[in-house]
Design an enzyme around this catalytic site. Structure first.
Site, PDB file in Angstrom:
ATOM      1  N   HIS A  99       0.840  -1.199   0.000  1.00  0.00           N
ATOM      2  CA  HIS A  99       0.000   0.000   0.000  1.00  0.00           C
ATOM      3  C   HIS A  99       0.872   1.244   0.000  1.00  0.00           C
ATOM      4  O   HIS A  99       1.986   1.245   0.514  1.00  0.00           O
ATOM      5  CB  HIS A  99      -0.942   0.016   1.206  1.00  0.00           C
ATOM      6  CG  HIS A  99      -0.238  -0.210   2.513  1.00  0.00           C
ATOM      7  ND1 HIS A  99       0.120  -1.462   2.946  1.00  0.00           N
ATOM      8  CD2 HIS A  99       0.176   0.645   3.473  1.00  0.00           C
ATOM      9  CE1 HIS A  99       0.729  -1.366   4.117  1.00  0.00           C
ATOM     10  NE2 HIS A  99       0.787  -0.089   4.458  1.00  0.00           N
ATOM     11  N   HIS A 101       0.961   5.120   1.256  1.00  0.00           N
ATOM     12  CA  HIS A 101       0.358   6.146   2.115  1.00  0.00           C
ATOM     13  C   HIS A 101       0.435   7.477   1.378  1.00  0.00           C
ATOM     14  O   HIS A 101       1.508   7.847   0.877  1.00  0.00           O
ATOM     15  CB  HIS A 101       1.154   6.319   3.413  1.00  0.00           C
ATOM     16  CG  HIS A 101       1.188   5.127   4.306  1.00  0.00           C
ATOM     17  ND1 HIS A 101       0.450   5.046   5.466  1.00  0.00           N
ATOM     18  CD2 HIS A 101       1.894   3.972   4.236  1.00  0.00           C
ATOM     19  CE1 HIS A 101       0.702   3.898   6.073  1.00  0.00           C
ATOM     20  NE2 HIS A 101       1.575   3.227   5.357  1.00  0.00           N
TER      21      HIS A 101
HETATM   22  P1  AMP Z   1       2.056   0.111   7.272  1.00  0.00           P
HETATM   23  O1  AMP Z   1       2.723   0.347   8.594  1.00  0.00           O
HETATM   24  O2  AMP Z   1       2.759   0.821   6.146  1.00  0.00           O
HETATM   25  O3  AMP Z   1       1.827  -1.358   7.014  1.00  0.00           O
HETATM   26  O4  AMP Z   1       0.657   0.825   7.381  1.00  0.00           O
HETATM   27  C1  AMP Z   1      -0.536   0.164   7.686  1.00  0.00           C
HETATM   28  C2  AMP Z   1      -1.579   1.231   7.875  1.00  0.00           C
HETATM   29  O5  AMP Z   1      -2.851   0.628   7.803  1.00  0.00           O
HETATM   30  C3  AMP Z   1      -1.505   1.948   9.226  1.00  0.00           C
HETATM   31  O6  AMP Z   1      -1.316   3.347   9.002  1.00  0.00           O
HETATM   32  C4  AMP Z   1      -2.863   1.645   9.872  1.00  0.00           C
HETATM   33  O7  AMP Z   1      -3.366   2.718  10.608  1.00  0.00           O
HETATM   34  C5  AMP Z   1      -3.712   1.328   8.644  1.00  0.00           C
HETATM   35  N1  AMP Z   1      -4.866   0.463   8.877  1.00  0.00           N
HETATM   36  C6  AMP Z   1      -4.879  -0.731   9.512  1.00  0.00           C
HETATM   37  N2  AMP Z   1      -6.125  -1.255   9.493  1.00  0.00           N
HETATM   38  C7  AMP Z   1      -6.912  -0.365   8.834  1.00  0.00           C
HETATM   39  C8  AMP Z   1      -8.287  -0.335   8.479  1.00  0.00           C
HETATM   40  N3  AMP Z   1      -9.138  -1.332   8.812  1.00  0.00           N
HETATM   41  N4  AMP Z   1      -8.750   0.740   7.797  1.00  0.00           N
HETATM   42  C9  AMP Z   1      -7.914   1.736   7.458  1.00  0.00           C
HETATM   43  N5  AMP Z   1      -6.603   1.766   7.755  1.00  0.00           N
HETATM   44  C10 AMP Z   1      -6.104   0.729   8.428  1.00  0.00           C
END
Ligand code: AMP
Length: 115
Positions: A99, A101
């Site tokens: 993903h 950001h």
């Molecule tokens: P990463 O650390 O790059 O894997 O980022 C994962 C991101 O996913 C974090 O910023 C979380 O806050 C976000 N996240 C986890 N679960 C959800 C969800 N159900 N809906 C939206 N964001 C999420």
């Protein structure tokens, strides 16, 4: 292994979706770290950037097209924003579905925390 993002793609888990096309879904991060914090994901499950294959080029290119559109729609394109893709433990990746950001809406400061 499926992640929470697969459930969002399947409509099994709610999300604040801001953009969708055949390849890409984008929704607001559940724990925003900036006034605008959107996650842009390929619909195909790619666990990390280490798993990217040639056949993913279209979807990954579309992540950037989506980012540019979302930035415009969210009103942060002119002032600027940051796109981040974390990979594995040292990158701080928590969800193993690749993903991007999109963070903006304020000055984001130095790219990395100095630790
Ligand atoms: P990463 O650390 O790059 O894997 O980022 C994962 C991101 O996913 C974090 O910023 C979380 O806050 C976000 N996240 C986890 N679960 C959800 C969800 N159900 N809906 C939206 N964001 C999420």
């Amino acid at each position: 292994m499926s992640t929470v993002f697969s459930k969002i793609i399947a409509g099994e888990l709610p999300a604040d979706i801001v953009y969708e096309d055949d390849y890409v879904l984008a929704f607001r991060d559940i724990a925003p770290q900036a006034p605008v914090h959107v996650l842009i994901i390929p619909k195909r499950e790619i666990p990390t950037t280490n798993d990217v294959r040639l056949e993913d080029v279209e979807a990954l290119g579309r992540l950037f097209l989506a980012a540019a559109k979302i930035a415009r729609d969210e009103g942060v394109a002119a002032d600027g924003y940051r796109l981040i893709v974390n990979c594995n433990e040292h990158g701080g990746q928590e969800v193993f579905h690749l993903h991007m950001h999109l963070l903006g809406g304020r000055k984001l400061g130095p790219m990395l925390a100095r630790k």
